[in-house]
Design a protein around this motif. Structure first.
Motif, PDB file in Angstrom:
ATOM      1  N   LEU A 181      -2.617  -1.638 -16.180  1.00  0.00           N
ATOM      2  CA  LEU A 181      -2.243  -3.022 -16.242  1.00  0.00           C
ATOM      3  C   LEU A 181      -1.576  -3.640 -15.041  1.00  0.00           C
ATOM      4  O   LEU A 181      -1.892  -4.740 -14.647  1.00  0.00           O
ATOM      5  CB  LEU A 181      -1.490  -2.912 -17.441  1.00  0.00           C
ATOM      6  N   ALA A 182      -0.834  -2.652 -14.249  1.00  0.00           N
ATOM      7  CA  ALA A 182      -0.030  -3.209 -13.091  1.00  0.00           C
ATOM      8  C   ALA A 182      -1.137  -3.246 -11.991  1.00  0.00           C
ATOM      9  O   ALA A 182      -1.013  -4.280 -11.169  1.00  0.00           O
ATOM     10  CB  ALA A 182       0.903  -2.041 -12.622  1.00  0.00           C
ATOM     11  N   SER A 183      -2.317  -2.518 -11.981  1.00  0.00           N
ATOM     12  CA  SER A 183      -3.287  -2.709 -10.868  1.00  0.00           C
ATOM     13  C   SER A 183      -3.874  -4.143 -11.096  1.00  0.00           C
ATOM     14  O   SER A 183      -4.428  -5.056 -10.076  1.00  0.00           O
ATOM     15  CB  SER A 183      -4.179  -1.721 -10.933  1.00  0.00           C
ATOM     16  N   ARG A 184      -4.284  -4.683 -12.602  1.00  0.00           N
ATOM     17  CA  ARG A 184      -4.767  -5.744 -12.672  1.00  0.00           C
ATOM     18  C   ARG A 184      -3.972  -6.979 -12.135  1.00  0.00           C
ATOM     19  O   ARG A 184      -4.552  -7.722 -11.314  1.00  0.00           O
ATOM     20  CB  ARG A 184      -4.689  -6.067 -14.186  1.00  0.00           C
ATOM     21  N   TYR A 185      -2.503  -7.066 -12.270  1.00  0.00           N
ATOM     22  CA  TYR A 185      -1.751  -7.941 -11.743  1.00  0.00           C
ATOM     23  C   TYR A 185      -1.618  -7.982 -10.487  1.00  0.00           C
ATOM     24  O   TYR A 185      -1.578  -9.024  -9.566  1.00  0.00           O
ATOM     25  CB  TYR A 185      -0.331  -8.037 -12.372  1.00  0.00           C
ATOM     26  N   LEU A 186      -1.681  -6.843  -9.974  1.00  0.00           N
ATOM     27  CA  LEU A 186      -1.646  -6.518  -8.396  1.00  0.00           C
ATOM     28  C   LEU A 186      -2.779  -7.170  -7.637  1.00  0.00           C
ATOM     29  O   LEU A 186      -2.688  -7.689  -6.577  1.00  0.00           O
ATOM     30  CB  LEU A 186      -1.194  -5.045  -7.894  1.00  0.00           C
ATOM     31  N   GLY A 187      -3.958  -6.750  -8.373  1.00  0.00           N
ATOM     32  CA  GLY A 187      -5.175  -7.412  -7.832  1.00  0.00           C
ATOM     33  C   GLY A 187      -5.389  -8.936  -7.761  1.00  0.00           C
ATOM     34  O   GLY A 187      -5.812  -9.561  -6.745  1.00  0.00           O
TER      35      GLY A 187
ATOM     36  N   THR B  15      -6.591   0.200  -1.278  1.00  0.00           N
ATOM     37  CA  THR B  15      -5.545  -0.466  -0.515  1.00  0.00           C
ATOM     38  C   THR B  15      -4.715   0.410   0.643  1.00  0.00           C
ATOM     39  O   THR B  15      -4.573  -0.078   1.526  1.00  0.00           O
ATOM     40  CB  THR B  15      -4.696  -1.313  -1.375  1.00  0.00           C
ATOM     41  N   PRO B  16      -4.011   1.433  -0.065  1.00  0.00           N
ATOM     42  CA  PRO B  16      -3.381   2.103   0.786  1.00  0.00           C
ATOM     43  C   PRO B  16      -3.980   2.655   2.139  1.00  0.00           C
ATOM     44  O   PRO B  16      -3.471   2.500   3.102  1.00  0.00           O
ATOM     45  CB  PRO B  16      -2.911   3.434  -0.007  1.00  0.00           C
ATOM     46  N   VAL B  17      -5.072   3.431   1.745  1.00  0.00           N
ATOM     47  CA  VAL B  17      -6.013   3.770   3.180  1.00  0.00           C
ATOM     48  C   VAL B  17      -6.454   2.605   4.033  1.00  0.00           C
ATOM     49  O   VAL B  17      -6.158   2.782   5.056  1.00  0.00           O
ATOM     50  CB  VAL B  17      -7.335   4.595   2.529  1.00  0.00           C
ATOM     51  N   LEU B  18      -6.723   1.433   3.354  1.00  0.00           N
ATOM     52  CA  LEU B  18      -7.326   0.583   4.355  1.00  0.00           C
ATOM     53  C   LEU B  18      -5.943   0.014   5.039  1.00  0.00           C
ATOM     54  O   LEU B  18      -6.055  -0.620   6.202  1.00  0.00           O
ATOM     55  CB  LEU B  18      -8.062  -0.690   3.393  1.00  0.00           C
ATOM     56  N   ALA B  19      -4.965  -0.324   4.152  1.00  0.00           N
ATOM     57  CA  ALA B  19      -3.732  -0.798   5.048  1.00  0.00           C
ATOM     58  C   ALA B  19      -3.125   0.045   5.967  1.00  0.00           C
ATOM     59  O   ALA B  19      -2.756  -0.654   7.269  1.00  0.00           O
ATOM     60  CB  ALA B  19      -2.614  -0.951   3.898  1.00  0.00           C
TER      61      ALA B  19
ATOM     62  N   GLY C 131       0.721  -1.134  -0.064  1.00  0.00           N
ATOM     63  CA  GLY C 131       0.045   0.067  -0.010  1.00  0.00           C
ATOM     64  C   GLY C 131       0.765   1.346   0.043  1.00  0.00           C
ATOM     65  O   GLY C 131       0.606   2.099  -0.561  1.00  0.00           O
ATOM     66  N   LEU C 132       1.979   1.350   0.842  1.00  0.00           N
ATOM     67  CA  LEU C 132       2.947   2.567   0.625  1.00  0.00           C
ATOM     68  C   LEU C 132       3.535   2.565  -0.548  1.00  0.00           C
ATOM     69  O   LEU C 132       3.529   3.610  -0.922  1.00  0.00           O
ATOM     70  CB  LEU C 132       3.866   2.290   2.030  1.00  0.00           C
ATOM     71  N   VAL C 133       3.860   1.376  -1.247  1.00  0.00           N
ATOM     72  CA  VAL C 133       4.604   1.735  -2.553  1.00  0.00           C
ATOM     73  C   VAL C 133       3.778   1.986  -3.469  1.00  0.00           C
ATOM     74  O   VAL C 133       4.082   3.008  -4.428  1.00  0.00           O
ATOM     75  CB  VAL C 133       5.299   0.319  -2.819  1.00  0.00           C
ATOM     76  N   VAL C 134       2.513   1.446  -3.518  1.00  0.00           N
ATOM     77  CA  VAL C 134       1.642   1.815  -4.692  1.00  0.00           C
ATOM     78  C   VAL C 134       1.116   3.192  -4.536  1.00  0.00           C
ATOM     79  O   VAL C 134       0.929   3.959  -5.416  1.00  0.00           O
ATOM     80  CB  VAL C 134       0.568   0.711  -4.711  1.00  0.00           C
ATOM     81  N   SER C 135       0.912   3.531  -3.179  1.00  0.00           N
ATOM     82  CA  SER C 135       0.397   5.187  -3.316  1.00  0.00           C
ATOM     83  C   SER C 135       1.404   6.070  -3.407  1.00  0.00           C
ATOM     84  O   SER C 135       1.166   7.213  -4.213  1.00  0.00           O
ATOM     85  CB  SER C 135      -0.072   5.408  -1.620  1.00  0.00           C
ATOM     86  N   ILE C 136       2.628   5.968  -3.128  1.00  0.00           N
ATOM     87  CA  ILE C 136       3.576   6.830  -3.622  1.00  0.00           C
ATOM     88  C   ILE C 136       3.725   6.802  -5.365  1.00  0.00           C
ATOM     89  O   ILE C 136       3.866   7.836  -5.880  1.00  0.00           O
ATOM     90  CB  ILE C 136       5.129   6.344  -3.137  1.00  0.00           C
TER      91      ILE C 136
ATOM     92  N   TYR D 255     -10.681  -2.953 -15.047  1.00  0.00           N
ATOM     93  CA  TYR D 255      -9.380  -2.137 -14.954  1.00  0.00           C
ATOM     94  C   TYR D 255      -9.453  -0.928 -14.135  1.00  0.00           C
ATOM     95  O   TYR D 255      -8.666  -0.790 -13.394  1.00  0.00           O
ATOM     96  CB  TYR D 255      -9.025  -1.739 -16.446  1.00  0.00           C
ATOM     97  N   TRP D 256     -10.704  -0.328 -14.259  1.00  0.00           N
ATOM     98  CA  TRP D 256     -10.739   0.668 -13.383  1.00  0.00           C
ATOM     99  C   TRP D 256     -11.070   0.470 -11.796  1.00  0.00           C
ATOM    100  O   TRP D 256     -10.287   1.111 -11.068  1.00  0.00           O
ATOM    101  CB  TRP D 256     -11.940   1.594 -13.909  1.00  0.00           C
ATOM    102  N   LEU D 257     -11.892  -0.687 -11.637  1.00  0.00           N
ATOM    103  CA  LEU D 257     -12.038  -1.178 -10.341  1.00  0.00           C
ATOM    104  C   LEU D 257     -10.527  -1.535  -9.756  1.00  0.00           C
ATOM    105  O   LEU D 257     -10.333  -1.110  -8.551  1.00  0.00           O
ATOM    106  CB  LEU D 257     -12.996  -2.052 -10.252  1.00  0.00           C
ATOM    107  N   TYR D 258     -10.081  -2.340 -10.432  1.00  0.00           N
ATOM    108  CA  TYR D 258      -8.833  -2.497  -9.766  1.00  0.00           C
ATOM    109  C   TYR D 258      -7.643  -1.587  -9.770  1.00  0.00           C
ATOM    110  O   TYR D 258      -7.085  -1.633  -8.550  1.00  0.00           O
ATOM    111  CB  TYR D 258      -7.970  -3.627 -10.923  1.00  0.00           C
ATOM    112  N   ALA D 259      -7.743  -0.522 -10.590  1.00  0.00           N
ATOM    113  CA  ALA D 259      -6.853   0.643 -10.234  1.00  0.00           C
ATOM    114  C   ALA D 259      -7.231   1.384  -8.910  1.00  0.00           C
ATOM    115  O   ALA D 259      -6.671   1.878  -8.242  1.00  0.00           O
ATOM    116  CB  ALA D 259      -6.923   1.550 -11.700  1.00  0.00           C
ATOM    117  N   LEU D 260      -8.648   1.456  -8.860  1.00  0.00           N
ATOM    118  CA  LEU D 260      -9.200   2.000  -7.624  1.00  0.00           C
ATOM    119  C   LEU D 260      -8.713   1.357  -6.319  1.00  0.00           C
ATOM    120  O   LEU D 260      -8.384   1.967  -5.409  1.00  0.00           O
ATOM    121  CB  LEU D 260     -10.731   2.247  -7.829  1.00  0.00           C
ATOM    122  N   HIS D 261      -8.859   0.092  -6.371  1.00  0.00           N
ATOM    123  CA  HIS D 261      -8.532  -0.837  -5.441  1.00  0.00           C
ATOM    124  C   HIS D 261      -7.172  -0.786  -4.989  1.00  0.00           C
ATOM    125  O   HIS D 261      -6.861  -0.486  -3.813  1.00  0.00           O
ATOM    126  CB  HIS D 261      -8.763  -1.960  -5.698  1.00  0.00           C
ATOM    127  N   ALA D 262      -6.109  -0.673  -5.860  1.00  0.00           N
ATOM    128  CA  ALA D 262      -4.857  -0.559  -5.900  1.00  0.00           C
ATOM    129  C   ALA D 262      -4.101   0.766  -5.265  1.00  0.00           C
ATOM    130  O   ALA D 262      -3.374   0.939  -4.433  1.00  0.00           O
ATOM    131  CB  ALA D 262      -3.964  -0.977  -7.113  1.00  0.00           C
TER     132      ALA D 262
END
Length: 458
Positions: free
Chosen positions: A75-81, A134-138, A45-50, A123-130
């Motif tokens: 695309l990265a959010s898809r594989y991260l999800g 994820t950063p806020v909830l983490a 979450g820290l790395v993705v938010s930055i 893709y948009w939902l996965y990007a929102l999640h990543a």
């Protein structure tokens, strides 16, 4: 005296609830994996938010670069999800059905692939999640579980820390000054640091509190993990419509397989009739004709019996040929559906006008069924409507990515046609149901009558 005995059947072992201790032990068994998941999620979450905020900053300065970075982020959010779903399953949560992904750039032009990525809501939902969830909830869950675990460990080890002396000679648990950590603060607030006995009881109470917090740790880690599972279930799971489309596709495939199997069986039966009994009956006719010629009228009774047998064999052969043509006329097999439908216009006592525009790639099972439906509709129009003119039309229609074969039979008869169970039109409906098609009959009193058929094509 009557005695009634009530007996309760024994529950199977799988239906009996587990003892509380066993369930609590299983919760502790999941704690290491849940802590591993939560700790790694906090780092991700820290790395993705930055990274995400860096992409947003770059995109606001350079539009073209921003679009490219946005696509890369999606695309990265898809594989991260997908990776997060696997980690959640490893942490002991219920599996979440992921969307059905394809390779984004496989067999596509670059702009088409980019458009498909942007148009896909997953893709948009996965990007929102990543990038956001994820950063806020983490962060929230990290503060909760790390504070809880750290406080519990400090409180449990308070007896050991009570023996530590600072450089100035004071105890680390100096309750008069509030101490140097949470245990000393508790002793200071309760006034337990003023004498040795009260300090001992205070340290024992803090240790008991730490043990209680440690005992509740599985519930804390489980709750934090389930919070991430809930967010993933909301944003990363497959849509219900996708499951419905998949089920419809499976039903269509099963239906088409059944129709194809029926078509194959009918073709095999037709071939067996042609190669077996039909050929033997033909040979029997020839042998009877030869026997009739050899008698040459010398025995009239035998000659008459042979002639009768020959006529019977000829009638049986005609019936077999008619039966074989009932499976599929030779014209349909040799030249396809268009030619077979065109031939229908030359068979009846009423002129049939045809307008046929069909491709050559109609599946065999669809061709056979549609031919018999068209023959049934045409025969009904000629026999029962009192029409003087019939028109048969057949064509294909494209509706986006789907394609359908449309067939209609129109007559200028008296009208009043209805679909009645057990009659010809009901049989046509049954045939079309197997193909996923429909039959619509419009026949007001006085006419005209229009029977429209629509069958989806693969």
């Amino acid at each position: 005296m009557t005695t009634a005995t009530l007996s309760t059947p024994l529950q199977p072992a799988s239906a009996r609830p587990d003892p509380l201790g066993r369930r609590y032990g299983r919760m502790w068994g999941r704690v290491p994996r849940e802590l591993g998941y939560l700790a790694l999620t906090a780092i991700i979450g820290l790395v993705v938010s930055i990274t995400a905020w860096g992409v947003i900053g770059a995109g606001s300065a350079f539009v073209v670069l921003g679009v490219a970075l946005l696509i890369a982020l999606m695309l990265a959010s898809r594989y991260l999800g997908v990776f997060d779903l696997r980690r959640l399953r490893w942490a002991g949560t219920r599996p979440i059905a992921a969307p059905t992904w394809d390779r984004p750039f496989a067999g596509k032009r670059f702009l088409r692939a980019v458009g498909d990525v942007i148009a896909d809501p997953h893709y948009w939902l996965y990007a929102l999640h990543a990038a956001v969830v994820t950063p806020v909830l983490a962060l929230i869950t990290f503060v909760v579980w790390s504070t809880w675990l750290g406080t519990a460990l400090v409180a449990i080890t308070s007896p050991a820390w009570a023996t530590i002396t600072l450089a100035n000679g004071d105890s680390l648990w100096n309750g008069d000054r509030g101490g140097e950590n949470v245990v000393g603060l508790v002793l200071f607030l309760t006034g337990a640091g003023s004498d040795a006995a009260a300090t001992g009881w205070g340290i024992a109470g803090v240790t008991a509190l730490g043990l209680l917090m440690l005992a509740l740790l599985p519930f804390i880690t489980r709750g934090a993990t389930l919070a991430h599972w809930g967010a993933a279930r909301l944003l990363l799971s497959r849509f219900a419509s996708e499951d419905l489309r998949g089920e419809v596709a499976r039903v269509d495939a099963a239906r088409l397989a059944a129709v194809t199997a029926e078509d194959t069986a009918l073709r095999r039966l037709e071939r067996d009739i042609h190669d077996g009994p039909q050929q033997r009956l033909l040979r029997l006719q020839m042998e009877l004709s030869t026997a009739e010629r050899r008698l040459d009228g010398t025995r009239p009774e035998a000659t008459e019996s042979i002639a009768a047998a020959r006529r019977l064999a000829a009638e049986t052969l005609d019936e077999l040929r008619a039966l074989a043509q009932g499976f599929a006329p030779p014209l349909l097999q040799d030249r396809g559906l268009s030619a077979a439908l065109g031939a229908l216009g030359h068979r009846g006592a009423v002129p049939v006008e045809t307008a046929i525009d069909l491709p050559a790639d109609v599946p065999d099972a669809v061709e056979r069924s549609l031919y018999f439906v068209a023959a049934e509709l045409t025969a009904n129009a000629i026999k029962h409507s009192g029409a003087t003119k019939v028109r048969l039309e057949a064509r294909t229609e494209d509706a986006g990515a789907s394609r359908a074969l449309v067939l209609s039979v129109q007559d200028d008869g008296r009208g009043g046609a209805r679909i009645v169970p057990g009659h010809g039109l009901a049989g046509a409906v049954d045939r079309l149901t197997g193909l996923g098609g429909t039959l619509t009959v419009t026949s007001p009193e006085g006419g005209p009558t229009t029977a429209a058929v629509r069958v989806p094509l693969p």
